[in-house]
Design a protein around this motif. Structure first.
Motif, PDB file in Angstrom:
ATOM      1  N   SER A 173       0.798  -1.227   0.000  1.00 35.93           N
ATOM      2  CA  SER A 173       0.000   0.000   0.000  1.00 35.93           C
ATOM      3  C   SER A 173       0.829   1.274   0.000  1.00 35.93           C
ATOM      4  O   SER A 173       0.310   2.337  -0.299  1.00 35.93           O
ATOM      5  N   GLY A 174       2.099   1.192   0.358  1.00 37.62           N
ATOM      6  CA  GLY A 174       2.858   2.419   0.581  1.00 37.62           C
ATOM      7  C   GLY A 174       2.554   2.972   1.954  1.00 37.62           C
ATOM      8  O   GLY A 174       3.395   2.992   2.847  1.00 37.62           O
ATOM      9  N   LYS A 175       1.306   3.396   2.143  1.00 36.53           N
ATOM     10  CA  LYS A 175       0.911   4.006   3.412  1.00 36.53           C
ATOM     11  C   LYS A 175       0.707   2.957   4.503  1.00 36.53           C
ATOM     12  O   LYS A 175       0.312   1.833   4.205  1.00 36.53           O
ATOM     13  N   GLY A 176       0.951   3.350   5.726  1.00 36.79           N
ATOM     14  CA  GLY A 176       0.739   2.452   6.855  1.00 36.79           C
ATOM     15  C   GLY A 176      -0.679   2.582   7.394  1.00 36.79           C
ATOM     16  O   GLY A 176      -1.362   3.569   7.152  1.00 36.79           O
ATOM     17  N   GLY A 177      -1.107   1.571   8.123  1.00 36.66           N
ATOM     18  CA  GLY A 177      -2.382   1.662   8.834  1.00 36.66           C
ATOM     19  C   GLY A 177      -3.617   1.557   7.966  1.00 36.66           C
ATOM     20  O   GLY A 177      -4.709   1.913   8.394  1.00 36.66           O
ATOM     21  N   VAL A 178      -3.470   1.087   6.727  1.00 41.78           N
ATOM     22  CA  VAL A 178      -4.635   1.014   5.850  1.00 41.78           C
ATOM     23  C   VAL A 178      -5.329  -0.346   5.916  1.00 41.78           C
ATOM     24  O   VAL A 178      -6.429  -0.502   5.390  1.00 41.78           O
ATOM     25  N   GLY A 179      -4.666  -1.321   6.540  1.00 42.42           N
ATOM     26  CA  GLY A 179      -5.292  -2.634   6.677  1.00 42.42           C
ATOM     27  C   GLY A 179      -4.597  -3.734   5.894  1.00 42.42           C
ATOM     28  O   GLY A 179      -5.239  -4.730   5.534  1.00 42.42           O
ATOM     29  N   LYS A 180      -3.304  -3.565   5.643  1.00 39.07           N
ATOM     30  CA  LYS A 180      -2.566  -4.593   4.898  1.00 39.07           C
ATOM     31  C   LYS A 180      -2.555  -5.928   5.627  1.00 39.07           C
ATOM     32  O   LYS A 180      -2.879  -6.966   5.044  1.00 39.07           O
ATOM     33  N   THR A 181      -2.183  -5.903   6.904  1.00 35.89           N
ATOM     34  CA  THR A 181      -2.041  -7.151   7.646  1.00 35.89           C
ATOM     35  C   THR A 181      -3.404  -7.820   7.826  1.00 35.89           C
ATOM     36  O   THR A 181      -3.554  -9.024   7.613  1.00 35.89           O
ATOM     37  N   THR A 182      -4.412  -7.030   8.195  1.00 34.95           N
ATOM     38  CA  THR A 182      -5.763  -7.556   8.335  1.00 34.95           C
ATOM     39  C   THR A 182      -6.221  -8.207   7.024  1.00 34.95           C
ATOM     40  O   THR A 182      -6.787  -9.308   7.018  1.00 34.95           O
ATOM     41  N   SER A 183      -5.930  -7.516   5.905  1.00 36.76           N
ATOM     42  CA  SER A 183      -6.360  -8.034   4.609  1.00 36.76           C
ATOM     43  C   SER A 183      -5.542  -9.256   4.208  1.00 36.76           C
ATOM     44  O   SER A 183      -6.093 -10.206   3.635  1.00 36.76           O
ATOM     45  N   ALA A 184      -4.243  -9.243   4.508  1.00 46.96           N
ATOM     46  CA  ALA A 184      -3.406 -10.407   4.182  1.00 46.96           C
ATOM     47  C   ALA A 184      -3.934 -11.634   4.913  1.00 46.96           C
ATOM     48  O   ALA A 184      -4.071 -12.721   4.337  1.00 46.96           O
ATOM     49  N   ALA A 185      -4.260 -11.455   6.199  1.00 44.99           N
ATOM     50  CA  ALA A 185      -4.774 -12.563   6.998  1.00 44.99           C
ATOM     51  C   ALA A 185      -6.103 -13.044   6.432  1.00 44.99           C
ATOM     52  O   ALA A 185      -6.332 -14.255   6.266  1.00 44.99           O
ATOM     53  N   SER A 209      -4.393  10.728   0.587  1.00 44.90           N
ATOM     54  CA  SER A 209      -2.994  10.367   0.820  1.00 44.90           C
ATOM     55  C   SER A 209      -2.775   8.880   0.572  1.00 44.90           C
ATOM     56  O   SER A 209      -1.760   8.472   0.016  1.00 44.90           O
ATOM     57  N   SER A 210      -3.736   8.068   0.970  1.00 43.09           N
ATOM     58  CA  SER A 210      -3.602   6.632   0.734  1.00 43.09           C
ATOM     59  C   SER A 210      -3.602   6.324  -0.765  1.00 43.09           C
ATOM     60  O   SER A 210      -2.824   5.503  -1.240  1.00 43.09           O
ATOM     61  N   VAL A 211      -4.467   7.031  -1.498  1.00 46.50           N
ATOM     62  CA  VAL A 211      -4.546   6.793  -2.946  1.00 46.50           C
ATOM     63  C   VAL A 211      -3.233   7.184  -3.612  1.00 46.50           C
ATOM     64  O   VAL A 211      -2.703   6.473  -4.461  1.00 46.50           O
ATOM     65  N   ARG A 212      -2.672   8.297  -3.191  1.00 51.38           N
ATOM     66  CA  ARG A 212      -1.419   8.729  -3.809  1.00 51.38           C
ATOM     67  C   ARG A 212      -0.288   7.729  -3.516  1.00 51.38           C
ATOM     68  O   ARG A 212       0.498   7.395  -4.398  1.00 51.38           O
TER      69      ARG A 212
END
Lengths: 231, 270
Positions: free
Chosen positions: B9-21, B147-150
């Protein structure tokens, strides 16, 4: 007398490439550039970049280079990226040798089109980009037009020595006439740019007329002002 | 042939780990042998989200360094026989992710699994680059805000230029958009970008939209991937996303009645 008689200081100095200096078009083009901003160039210090230049091993060549630049109000003060024989010859002409790498700040090189590429028809070829230009990407069409048939994201930078065409939303920065061509234009099918610039004259997002946002426009330099016209 | 999927995602805190799981568990529940790897060295979290933190003995870095065997470090999920968790080290840093070591471990995993899901750290530095380098597919986890989109846009650019597939002129990494923490209410109020806005900027295919939901928070805190909660909208949305990833057609849910969006309002368009 106490203290340091010689102290460090940092200056901004213009750089001229030795290979450009040898081209027949150098003087007329330089004259044109100086005419646009005479005060900026008056007595401005210049460093001669000898990267890749085999000549300039004789003092007389540096004296000649100094005179060429002097004719256009510029003052040659030194050289850079020189071989040792060139350093000696330059020193004989009273020129300092600057440390290399000073012209290129430490950033990734932009993706570049093949220099001066000409098509079979002899026309100057333009650089075509078919994929979206993502944030953080830089594209530079040296000596050519740049045609992009995809969106340009915020945070992306597209540059061309010629015109820029974006058949999509232009949301990043677009710099046409990067080499000083005041006749260059920017065309886009949707203006949402962060910055548009032609030959160094620029407008940032805040300065773009709100009523023209999102429209298909062309941007040109008219009497030293950027003008935006609806297509 | 095993497929390497990176959640980035680049940005932190967007839900990468939750989504990976959730995606890894979703793939496993559909009968695919799946392993999910934590690339966030030094900020180990995947084991918590997967609820296996008390069973971690050896980790990814131990295996890269040859201090432990793969089967000593892999943790089998208690809820699904097809799901394994590969935790990372909390005491090391990203420099421990040596590219050739990572490649060796991934190659070994490819012999045993159908899907290798890589949970990337935030940023665009060494850790994130290593996580995406070997990817065949990427799931770009994005929140509906500018910011997340960028940052997602930046990461998509990096996938297209710095991944192994890009460097070796192979077929490009197959990139998907996963929009997380989506709140229809806030989109309606113009406080959030709409799905359409995000799709338009990123111009990549949409894999799924995960609604903002308390069940996600509850799932994280109890160490149960949200796909195991069949009742929750977020769990169902992840199931849909997994199905689409596997090539099924599913209608997008939770997207009804969008009105004038924040982004369009910002741009002064109707």
């Amino acid at each position: 007398m106490a203290g340091n008689l010689v102290q460090g200081a940092v200056f901004t100095v213009m750089v001229v490439r030795a290979e450009n200096l040898r081209e027949p078009t150098f003087e007329p083009e330089l004259a044109q550039q100086v005419r646009r901003s005479p005060r900026f160039f008056l007595n401005a210090p210049v460093v001669l970049d000898l990267r890749g230049a085999a000549e300039f091993t004789r003092e007389a060549e540096f004296v000649e280079a100094r005179e060429v630049l002097r004719r256009h109000t510029l003052t040659l003060i030194g050289i850079q990226n020189a071989q040792s024989a060139q350093v000696d010859a330059a020193a004989g002409a009273g020129l300092a040798s600057f440390a290399p790498n000073a012209t290129q700040p430490n950033r990734p090189r932009p993706i570049e089109a093949a220099p001066g590429a000409a098509s079979a028809s002899g026309a100057v070829k333009s650089r075509l980009v078919t994929e979206p230009v993502r944030s953080g990407t830089q594209i530079y069409a040296r000596g050519a037009d740049l045609v992009i048939i995809a969106p340009v994201s915020p945070g992306a930078e597209i540059m061309a020595d010629g015109n820029i065409h974006v058949y999509g939303a232009l949301r990043g920065r677009a710099l046409a006439g990067a080499n000083g061509d005041v006749d260059a234009r920017i065309f886009c099918s949707r203006l949402e740019a962060e910055l548009v610039s032609i030959a160094g004259h620029y407008l940032v997002s805040d300065q773009l007329p709100p009523e023209q946002r999102g429209l298909s426009v062309q941007i040109a330099l008219v009497n030293d002002r950027l003008t935006i016209e609806r297509n | 042939m095993a497929k390497v999927i990176v959640l980035t995602s680049g940005k932190g805190g967007v839900g990468k780990t939750t989504s990976a799981a959730a995606i890894a568990a979703g793939l496993a529940l559909r009968g695919n042998r799946t392993v999910v790897i934590d690339f966030d060295v030094g900020l180990r979290n995947l084991d918590l989200i997967m609820g296996c933190e008390r069973r971690v003995v050896f980790d990814f870095i131990n295996v890269i360094n040859g201090d432990a065997k793969l089967n000593q470090a892999l943790i089998k999920d208690k809820r699904s026989d097809n799901l394994y968790i590969f935790p990372t080290s909390q005491t090391r840093d990203k420099d421990a992710l040596k590219r050739d070591g990572v490649e060796r471990v991934l190659d070994e995993l490819k012999d045993n699994f159908d899907y290798i899901v890589c949970d990337s750290p935030a940023g665009i530095e060494h850790g994130a680059i290593t996580a995406l380098y070997f990817a065949d597919s990427a799931i770009i986890t994005t929140n509906p805000e500018v910011s997340s989109v960028r940052d997602s846009d930046r990461i998509i650019g990096i996938l297209a230029s710095k991944s192994k597939r890009a460097e070796h002129n192979m077929e490009p990494v197959d990139v998907h958009l996963l929009l997380t923490r989506y709140s229809l209410e806030r989109v309606k109020k113009g406080e959030m970008l709409s799905v359409e806005d995000v799709k338009e900027i990123l111009s990549i295919p949409l894999l799924g939209v995960i609604p903002e939901s308390e069940s996600v928070l509850r799932a994280s805190n109890t160490g149960t991937p949200v796909v195991f909660d069949q009742e929750s909208p977020a769990g169902r949305a992840y199931h849909d996303a997994v199905a689409r990833f596997l090539g099924e057609q599913r209608e997008m849910r939770f997207l009804k009645s969008e009105r004038r969006s924040f982004f369009r309002a910002l741009l002064g368009r109707a």
